[in-house]
Design a protein around this motif. Sequence first.
Motif, mmCIF file in Angstrom:
data_model
loop_
_atom_site.group_PDB
_atom_site.id
_atom_site.type_symbol
_atom_site.label_atom_id
_atom_site.label_comp_id
_atom_site.label_asym_id
_atom_site.label_seq_id
_atom_site.Cartn_x
_atom_site.Cartn_y
_atom_site.Cartn_z
ATOM 1 N N ILE A 1 0.920 -1.091 -0.133
ATOM 2 C CA ILE A 1 0.066 0.079 0.042
ATOM 3 C C ILE A 1 0.967 1.258 -0.120
ATOM 4 O O ILE A 1 1.674 1.329 0.945
ATOM 5 C CB ILE A 1 -0.940 -0.004 1.114
ATOM 6 N N CYS B 1 -3.561 4.513 -2.017
ATOM 7 C CA CYS B 1 -4.354 5.243 -1.440
ATOM 8 C C CYS B 1 -3.645 6.669 -1.564
ATOM 9 O O CYS B 1 -2.980 7.185 -1.065
ATOM 10 C CB CYS B 1 -4.169 4.925 0.175
ATOM 11 N N PRO C 1 -8.724 2.391 -4.473
ATOM 12 C CA PRO C 1 -9.946 1.998 -3.568
ATOM 13 C C PRO C 1 -11.198 2.732 -4.154
ATOM 14 O O PRO C 1 -12.176 2.058 -3.876
ATOM 15 C CB PRO C 1 -9.465 2.118 -2.252
ATOM 16 N N THR D 1 -10.995 7.635 0.135
ATOM 17 C CA THR D 1 -10.421 6.477 0.249
ATOM 18 C C THR D 1 -10.706 6.537 1.790
ATOM 19 O O THR D 1 -10.156 7.287 2.542
ATOM 20 C CB THR D 1 -8.761 6.560 0.137
ATOM 21 N N THR E 1 -10.298 0.561 1.621
ATOM 22 C CA THR E 1 -9.060 -0.240 1.018
ATOM 23 C C THR E 1 -9.155 -1.617 1.484
ATOM 24 O O THR E 1 -8.524 -2.456 0.655
ATOM 25 C CB THR E 1 -7.997 0.410 2.085
#
Length: 335
Positions: A51, A89, A110, A297, A302
Amino acid sequence: MNGHQTPSEADRLYEQLSRVDSATYSKNACIGIASLVDEIRTLKRQRNAVILAHNYQRPEIFSVADFVGDSLELAREATRVDADVIVFCGVHFMAETAKMLNPEKLVILPDLGAGCSLADTVTADDLVERKAELRKVYPDLAVVGYVNTTADVKAECDVCCTSANAPRIVEALPTNNILFVPDENLARYVQQHTSKNIIAWNGNCYVHHQMTPGHIEEVRAKLPHVKVLAHPECRTDVLERADAVLSTSGMVKYAKESSATEFLIVTECGLSDRLLIEVPEKQFYKSCMLCQYMKMTTIEGTRDALVHLRYEITLDEHIRQKAVRSIERMLELSR
Ligand code: 13P
Ligand code: SF4
């Protein structure tokens, strides 16, 4: 949902996140977040995913991110990923940049609504037209595209830049006349740092463009020792009143290294949240400006992105090859 998160994770989250906002991040809320954090860590292992998160993300996202940074750091980090999946993200143009650099990997965002109104102020067609018009007057014209642009626009630029390196990139180019797209405030800031001719596009960021000198003066009147750190997407009259003009990660570094203890952070609120978590011994005052796109987000989103491997970022290969050159050139010039 995985029900057996360790109490210490919830306590750690509460200790950090309640510094940002004790009403939103209550003990109970942090127990729920800890459970999601646990679930996301498991999914990351199962999916062989990383991520990457931008500094403006919600603070709970920082707990699951493998890397948090500004646009330049995130582009650099994207060149080093060896996982199969990148969950981005941040906003769409950032995920596109990660995809350009990793065409063989699955890059997911996401929430596909997480765009950028600044990036939307320039289209590839309009840029092609403006370039042709200006080249009649300035045959040496080069186009510098702020990284906050779509892949189609990057494909029409000679080089990209970010808030961390814009004057350096402009200075490194062999030409004197530069069309700078799309942020007019950043273009003006660059013009103050170069003798080259900067022709600005007329875009701006709705978050930064609303910040006013009056806000800084009000805080300075109450806190004469406050250090004012501003993002170069702010208007010139705001930047003139700042102690330092920096990218988001530049602000984090400055605040950590400075001997000052009080700072006014003139950018999107998420950056102040990161500082409140990472530098608890200092005071941060924020302008309370939220970027609606960055805040789309969520930690639940996520988790869902990892469960369903959605929403995939795809690029036309011809566009990707043209666009990635402007990113790679930026990375070379800002080494
Ligand atoms: P940074 O590259 O400084 O993080 O800025 C990104 C951005 O979108 C600012 O609005
Ligand atoms: Fe775009 Fe402004 Fe949001 Fe940054 S803060 S992502 S420039 S709309």
